[in-house]
Enzyme design. Structure first.
Site, PDB file in Angstrom:
ATOM      1  N   ASP A  66      42.148  47.445  27.329  1.00  0.00           N
ATOM      2  CA  ASP A  66      41.573  46.122  27.139  1.00  0.00           C
ATOM      3  C   ASP A  66      42.536  45.163  27.824  1.00  0.00           C
ATOM      4  O   ASP A  66      43.645  44.938  27.330  1.00  0.00           O
ATOM      5  CB  ASP A  66      41.438  45.798  25.651  1.00  0.00           C
ATOM      6  CG  ASP A  66      40.822  44.421  25.442  1.00  0.00           C
ATOM      7  OD1 ASP A  66      40.750  43.648  26.428  1.00  0.00           O
ATOM      8  OD2 ASP A  66      40.418  44.125  24.306  1.00  0.00           O
ATOM      9  N   ASN A  93      38.960  44.460  38.080  1.00  0.00           N
ATOM     10  CA  ASN A  93      37.518  44.193  38.196  1.00  0.00           C
ATOM     11  C   ASN A  93      36.942  43.503  36.965  1.00  0.00           C
ATOM     12  O   ASN A  93      35.992  42.730  37.071  1.00  0.00           O
ATOM     13  CB  ASN A  93      36.813  45.536  38.441  1.00  0.00           C
ATOM     14  CG  ASN A  93      35.320  45.446  38.301  1.00  0.00           C
ATOM     15  OD1 ASN A  93      34.611  45.017  39.212  1.00  0.00           O
ATOM     16  ND2 ASN A  93      34.806  45.818  37.127  1.00  0.00           N
ATOM     17  N   TYR A 169      34.565  29.325  35.236  1.00  0.00           N
ATOM     18  CA  TYR A 169      34.529  30.565  36.039  1.00  0.00           C
ATOM     19  C   TYR A 169      35.018  30.289  37.466  1.00  0.00           C
ATOM     20  O   TYR A 169      35.886  31.008  37.976  1.00  0.00           O
ATOM     21  CB  TYR A 169      33.099  31.101  36.060  1.00  0.00           C
ATOM     22  CG  TYR A 169      32.926  32.406  36.813  1.00  0.00           C
ATOM     23  CD1 TYR A 169      33.160  33.624  36.177  1.00  0.00           C
ATOM     24  CD2 TYR A 169      32.506  32.428  38.146  1.00  0.00           C
ATOM     25  CE1 TYR A 169      32.983  34.837  36.859  1.00  0.00           C
ATOM     26  CE2 TYR A 169      32.331  33.626  38.831  1.00  0.00           C
ATOM     27  CZ  TYR A 169      32.572  34.833  38.180  1.00  0.00           C
ATOM     28  OH  TYR A 169      32.395  36.018  38.856  1.00  0.00           O
ATOM     29  N   LYS A 173      38.411  31.928  39.264  1.00  0.00           N
ATOM     30  CA  LYS A 173      38.416  32.787  40.451  1.00  0.00           C
ATOM     31  C   LYS A 173      39.252  32.148  41.576  1.00  0.00           C
ATOM     32  O   LYS A 173      39.849  32.864  42.392  1.00  0.00           O
ATOM     33  CB  LYS A 173      36.999  33.097  40.915  1.00  0.00           C
ATOM     34  CG  LYS A 173      36.195  33.943  39.900  1.00  0.00           C
ATOM     35  CD  LYS A 173      36.796  35.306  39.624  1.00  0.00           C
ATOM     36  CE  LYS A 173      35.852  36.222  38.852  1.00  0.00           C
ATOM     37  NZ  LYS A 173      36.446  37.538  38.530  1.00  0.00           N
ATOM     38  N   THR A 204      23.778  42.537  37.705  1.00  0.00           N
ATOM     39  CA  THR A 204      24.518  43.222  36.623  1.00  0.00           C
ATOM     40  C   THR A 204      24.282  42.421  35.344  1.00  0.00           C
ATOM     41  O   THR A 204      23.628  41.369  35.363  1.00  0.00           O
ATOM     42  CB  THR A 204      26.041  43.236  36.901  1.00  0.00           C
ATOM     43  OG1 THR A 204      26.508  41.876  36.925  1.00  0.00           O
ATOM     44  CG2 THR A 204      26.406  43.930  38.196  1.00  0.00           C
TER      45      THR A 204
HETATM   46  N1  NAP Z   1      27.700  40.311  39.460  1.00  0.00           N
HETATM   47  C1  NAP Z   1      27.989  39.388  40.376  1.00  0.00           C
HETATM   48  O1  NAP Z   1      27.084  38.827  41.030  1.00  0.00           O
HETATM   49  C2  NAP Z   1      29.398  38.994  40.658  1.00  0.00           C
HETATM   50  C3  NAP Z   1      29.650  38.076  41.702  1.00  0.00           C
HETATM   51  C4  NAP Z   1      30.955  37.734  41.987  1.00  0.00           C
HETATM   52  C5  NAP Z   1      31.996  38.300  41.274  1.00  0.00           C
HETATM   53  N2  NAP Z   1      31.742  39.174  40.252  1.00  0.00           N
HETATM   54  C6  NAP Z   1      32.869  39.764  39.527  1.00  0.00           C
HETATM   55  O2  NAP Z   1      32.745  41.178  39.514  1.00  0.00           O
HETATM   56  C7  NAP Z   1      33.442  41.709  38.387  1.00  0.00           C
HETATM   57  C8  NAP Z   1      32.550  42.718  37.670  1.00  0.00           C
HETATM   58  O3  NAP Z   1      31.412  42.026  37.177  1.00  0.00           O
HETATM   59  P1  NAP Z   1      30.007  42.715  36.904  1.00  0.00           P
HETATM   60  O4  NAP Z   1      28.981  41.842  37.534  1.00  0.00           O
HETATM   61  O5  NAP Z   1      30.045  44.140  37.236  1.00  0.00           O
HETATM   62  O6  NAP Z   1      29.891  42.483  35.323  1.00  0.00           O
HETATM   63  P2  NAP Z   1      29.456  43.418  34.096  1.00  0.00           P
HETATM   64  O7  NAP Z   1      28.441  44.401  34.520  1.00  0.00           O
HETATM   65  O8  NAP Z   1      29.160  42.467  32.998  1.00  0.00           O
HETATM   66  O9  NAP Z   1      30.807  44.234  33.766  1.00  0.00           O
HETATM   67  C9  NAP Z   1      31.948  43.544  33.324  1.00  0.00           C
HETATM   68  C10 NAP Z   1      33.023  44.523  32.932  1.00  0.00           C
HETATM   69  O10 NAP Z   1      34.128  43.755  32.406  1.00  0.00           O
HETATM   70  C11 NAP Z   1      34.332  44.112  31.035  1.00  0.00           C
HETATM   71  N3  NAP Z   1      34.611  42.941  30.207  1.00  0.00           N
HETATM   72  C12 NAP Z   1      33.805  41.864  30.020  1.00  0.00           C
HETATM   73  N4  NAP Z   1      34.358  41.003  29.175  1.00  0.00           N
HETATM   74  C13 NAP Z   1      35.524  41.576  28.764  1.00  0.00           C
HETATM   75  C14 NAP Z   1      36.552  41.152  27.904  1.00  0.00           C
HETATM   76  N5  NAP Z   1      36.502  39.990  27.260  1.00  0.00           N
HETATM   77  N6  NAP Z   1      37.618  41.939  27.757  1.00  0.00           N
HETATM   78  C15 NAP Z   1      37.708  43.122  28.419  1.00  0.00           C
HETATM   79  N7  NAP Z   1      36.768  43.566  29.276  1.00  0.00           N
HETATM   80  C16 NAP Z   1      35.694  42.798  29.446  1.00  0.00           C
HETATM   81  C17 NAP Z   1      33.054  44.758  30.553  1.00  0.00           C
HETATM   82  O11 NAP Z   1      33.343  45.636  29.465  1.00  0.00           O
HETATM   83  P3  NAP Z   1      32.332  45.778  28.221  1.00  0.00           P
HETATM   84  O12 NAP Z   1      31.181  46.607  28.681  1.00  0.00           O
HETATM   85  O13 NAP Z   1      33.202  46.449  27.199  1.00  0.00           O
HETATM   86  O14 NAP Z   1      31.921  44.389  27.836  1.00  0.00           O
HETATM   87  C18 NAP Z   1      32.590  45.474  31.823  1.00  0.00           C
HETATM   88  O15 NAP Z   1      33.260  46.700  31.932  1.00  0.00           O
HETATM   89  C19 NAP Z   1      33.840  40.511  37.532  1.00  0.00           C
HETATM   90  O16 NAP Z   1      35.206  40.197  37.787  1.00  0.00           O
HETATM   91  C20 NAP Z   1      32.948  39.392  38.062  1.00  0.00           C
HETATM   92  O17 NAP Z   1      33.496  38.118  37.856  1.00  0.00           O
HETATM   93  C21 NAP Z   1      30.457  39.551  39.932  1.00  0.00           C
END
Ligand code: NAP
Length: 245
Positions: A66, A93, A169, A173, A204
């Protein structure tokens, strides 16, 4: 641990790898022969992800971590150190966006800032700091920080990001980008590389309106995790293209 060709498989740890972009990043690195350490804060969710990867013949194992919990980070460092003695790739990530962030700047509560910065900024630093010595034991470490185009000061100020503004957010970043430049500076002149990436607008749980698949979304992390020793250091990328700060 040896792979089929008889050389040490590279060890990659991805935080927040139980789902979304992190999970797919683990899968793609695994397909390239990495030993992937699937970082997850929840043992069950993490193990479920690992089981899927193992069923696909990927060398995956769970690392309970975590990123917002110091004890959990230390346990993860001890686990990686005792089993592998080093870390080749760290992908920060795990990230979050608060619902309360979807409001005009002056309406966003401080709690949303604290929650967002806790994971996106403070935890990212604590995880990197904790694994720094193990990364430096690699002969070519790669640090990949998953940022966002939303963290670009240039793209917001020139209008490219349109009306989508989430102040906690976006600023978290932007901080990740600056932190990456600092880690990269520390590795100047070494074979190690630190870069920050934008995965794209990926469908996601974090972005239900995302436009691209996780398969596409994981590509930039994988690309920067596997760059050559003469590759970039301290830069910001999306699918092979450098992004402006
Ligand atoms: N999706 C997009 O369009 C997008 C665009 C730009 C950047 N990003 C970045 O990409 C990365 C991955 O995002 P994603 O879209 O794949 O999101 P996601 O599917 O929601 O996955 C997020 C991951 O982070 C973990 N997480 C969330 N909150 C947490 C907390 N408070 N403490 C510890 N772990 C936590 C989650 O674990 P749990 O399952 O246990 O909650 C999950 O493993 C992030 O850094 C996000 O900012 C995403």
């Amino acid at each position: 641990m040896n792979n089929l060709e008889g050389y040490m498989a590279k060890i990659a740890l991805i935080t927040g790898a139980n789902k979304g972009i992190g999970f797919e990043t683990a899968r793609q690195l695994g397909q390239k022969g990495f030993t992937v350490l699937v970082g997850a804060r929840d043992r069950q969710r993490g193990q479920k992800a690992v089981d899927i990867l193992i069923s696909e013949k990927i060398n995956a194992q769970l690392i309970e971590i975590d990123p917002s919990n110091s004890d959990s980070i230390q346990k993860a460092v001890t686990a990686v150190e005792s089993q592998f003695g080093l870390l080749d790739v760290l992908i920060n990530n795990a990230g979050t966006m608060s619902q309360a962030d979807h409001a005009s700047p002056a309406s966003v509560p401080l709690t949303a800032f604290r929650e967002t910065y806790e994971l996106n900024v403070f935890a990212l630093h604590e995880v990197t700091k904790a694994f720094w010595d193990l990364l430096n034991k690699s002969n070519a470490a790669r640090l990949v920080n998953v940022s966002s185009a939303l963290g670009s000061l240039t793209l917001h100020s020139n209008g490219s990001m349109g009306d989508f503004k989430v102040i906690a957010y976006d600023s978290s970043k932007a901080a990740v980008n600056m932190m990456t430049i600092h880690y990269a500076y520390q590795w100047k002149g070494t074979p190690h590389k630190a870069n920050t990436i934008h995965p794209g607008s990926v469908k996601t749980d974090l972005n239900i309106n995302g436009e691209i698949t996780v398969e596409e979304g994981a590509k930039t992390s994988v690309e920067l995790a596997t760059i050559a020793n003469d590759g970039p250091n301290g830069k910001f990328f999306h699918l092979g293209k450098e992004l402006p700060w």
